[in-house]
Design an enzyme around this catalytic site. Structure first.
Site, PDB file in Angstrom:
ATOM      1  N   GLY A   5       5.219   3.340   1.197  1.00  0.00           N
ATOM      2  CA  GLY A   5       6.184   3.840   0.211  1.00  0.00           C
ATOM      3  C   GLY A   5       5.483   4.096  -1.108  1.00  0.00           C
TER       4      GLY A   5
ATOM      5  N   SER B 286       0.836  -1.191   0.000  1.00  0.00           N
ATOM      6  CA  SER B 286       0.000   0.000   0.000  1.00  0.00           C
ATOM      7  C   SER B 286       0.866   1.233   0.000  1.00  0.00           C
ATOM      8  CB  SER B 286      -0.882   0.009   1.247  1.00  0.00           C
ATOM      9  OG  SER B 286      -0.055   0.250   2.366  1.00  0.00           O
ATOM     10  N   LYS B 287       0.240   2.325  -0.359  1.00  0.00           N
ATOM     11  CA  LYS B 287       0.933   3.592  -0.470  1.00  0.00           C
ATOM     12  C   LYS B 287       1.558   4.009   0.858  1.00  0.00           C
ATOM     13  CE  LYS B 287       0.807   7.861  -2.798  1.00  0.00           C
ATOM     14  NZ  LYS B 287       1.796   7.789  -3.787  1.00  0.00           N
ATOM     15  N   ARG B 288       0.903   3.601   1.932  1.00  0.00           N
ATOM     16  CA  ARG B 288       1.408   4.011   3.243  1.00  0.00           C
ATOM     17  C   ARG B 288       2.865   3.611   3.465  1.00  0.00           C
ATOM     18  NH1 ARG B 288      -1.822   1.144   6.671  1.00  0.00           N
ATOM     19  NH2 ARG B 288      -3.213   0.805   4.940  1.00  0.00           N
TER      20      ARG B 288
END
Ligand code: GLU
Length: 492
Positions: free
Chosen positions: A258, A254-256
């Site tokens: 990276g 997930s974007k969280r």
């Protein structure tokens, strides 16, 4: 085997995610390996999630990675249009076929009723909310009356309970679902647009897609798709569901944790060759431990049979390593072009002193490349790891100053300066001999001159061989920098 036609079918909801790139890449490799066609189809029927510019972004990211498609929105092709929003009439025609057969039905339930149903099912601890087929029993005349009165409706798939839905998947072998766990999926929404499930199946059939290669998150949708194929009497495509992409802690990527957008990696200076190579290994290997691949080798070696079932961990260290490897394998001429672009995009293009850097001759930059090639993983590191090839240091590494710049150093450096002054267009060996002679005259170890000299010319404590640096920047610049260091570095 019938001719291979595969598709990448993104929804234009933003940027191209690395997971999307992996799906596109595997489709591309499979098509190229089997002399098939690679189709790009834009699934833009969810108007709420549509993002302006997303189609253009997707296409440019795919092209940057070298994944050119044979048919698609810009290219065209015999089975287009390739944007689902331009195919609405087609879905209307096919949905009627299912309604007539009784495999799909009108549903006029209000939002309130559906919400109440959901709440009730939650209370009763249903594993998942499911439509209760309330509208399946509406009489023909009631349906016609509702339609005439323009009561909003959707059209649902009529899933027959108590059946086994079985299909084969190249990655996951035989997959079985219980139809009691499959909802009467909305196929046509109240705005008249088809849902993903319906448009996807109709288009895969009409576009003659032979293999559906997509992420595992679509596996649970496949029973609905299979029911649709069977209901129409269409041949099912061959399915291959690709493993999930995981963070190193095995949570879903997930974007969280990276970057996940291809454009972020591009902006950070990753080479497309490295990104493609890295992404290809997220769930596939050729059965040996080879990790470095060019695109043509991937095409040659790729097979769906060698795609793993278990989740693939996204290891950024491996991507960094592959970037360094691909960068090192580039010719010096290619690196020169890349370095020039990097310089143009750097602070030097705006600094008043930058003009000189922009005008550095090819021969000079090629020497920098030779000296640094094995020491950089990114093109931008030619500038950040060895700024001293582009401008004289303005600061000096503090711990090296403490360690190497003693009270006697300025005098010793002066001697070295004088000794260098006697040289005439020196090569590496001349600088070395001159330094050693000076050390002998001063009766000190050569290291007592080498470390302060490195500090004076580069401001740093490590890098390529110090004599290599001297030869590249030249005698005059070397002297200037020694002089500046003597006058600038204060002794503790
Ligand atoms: N539109 C779907 C997506 O955004 C396509 C899934 C599929 O390949 O069937 O990924």
């Amino acid at each position: 085997m019938k001719s291979v036609r595969v598709r990448f079918a993104p929804s234009p909801t933003g940027y191209l995610h690395v997971g999307g790139l992996r799906t596109a890449l595997y489709n591309y490799l499979f098509a190229r390996k089997n002399n098939g066609k690679f189709v790009l189809r834009i699934e833009d029927t969810d108007r709420n999630r549509f993002v302006e510019g997303a189609v253009e972004n997707l296409i440019s990211a795919l092209k940057w990675c070298g994944l050119d498609f044979d048919e698609g929105p810009e290219t065209g092709g015999k089975l287009g249009p390739y944007l689902q929003s331009q195919r609405l009439g087609i879905y209307q025609k096919y949905i009627q076929e299912l309604v007539v057969k009784g495999d799909a039905y009108y549903c006029f339930c209000t939002h309130e009723r559906l919400e109440a149903l959901k709440e009730e099912q939650q209370k009763q601890k249903f594993p998942q909310a499911k439509y209760d087929k309330h509208c399946l029993s509406l009489s023909k005349s009631r349906i016609e009356e509702n339609l005439a009165n323009r009561i909003p409706f959707v059209i649902r798939l009529n899933v027959v309970p108590n059946q086994k839905i079985i299909f084969d998947d190249i990655v996951r072998s035989r997959v079985e679902f219980d139809s009691n766990n499959v909802d009467d999926q909305v196929l046509i929404k109240s705005d008249g647009y088809p849902t993903y499930h319906f448009a996807n199946v109709v288009d895969d059939h009409l576009m003659e897609i032979s293999h559906v290669i997509r992420g595992e998150e679509w596996l649970s949708s496949t029973p609905k798709h299979v029911l649709l194929y069977d209901s129409f009497g269409w041949e099912r495509p061959i399915f291959a569901h690709l493993p999930l992409l995981l963070n190193p802690d095995r949570s879903k990527l997930s974007k969280r944790q990276g970057d996940v957008a291809v454009e972020d990696y591009r902006a950070k200076g990753f080479l497309k060759e490295a990104l493609v190579n890295f992404v290809a290994l997220l769930g596939w290997n050729a059965g040996d431990d080879k990790e470095f691949y060019y695109m043509n080798e991937l095409i040659e070696n790729f097979s769906l049979e060698r795609v793993n079932k278990s989740g693939a961990v996204f290891d950024i260290e491996k991507l960094n390593w592959l970037n360094a490897e691909h960068l090192r394998k580039k010719s010096n001429d290619d690196l020169l072009t890349m370095l020039r672009i990097e310089i143009l995009n750097s602070q030097f293009s705006t600094l008043p002193t930058g003009r000189q850097v922009l005008n550095l001759p090819d021969a000079y930059l090629l020497k920098v490349i030779s000296a640094m090639k094995e020491r950089v993983s990114f093109v931008k590191e030619y500038l950040s790891n060895s700024p001293y090839f582009f401008e004289a240091p303005s600061k000096y590494d503090e711990s090296s100053v403490l360690k190497n710049w003693k009270s006697e150093t300025p005098d010793q450096m002066k001697k070295l300066y004088e000794s260098f002054a006697k040289l005439n267009t020196p090569v590496k060996e001349d600088f070395e001999a001159s330094l050693k002679e000076t050390a002998a005259e001063l009766n000190i170890d050569a290291g007592k001159l080498i470390h302060p000299l490195r500090l004076a010319v580069s401001g740093m404590s490590s890098g390529p061989g110090v004599y290599d640096i001297l030869v590249i920047i030249g005698l005059e610049e070397t002297q200037k920098r020694i002089d500046k260091a003597i006058n600038t570095i204060s002794v503790i």
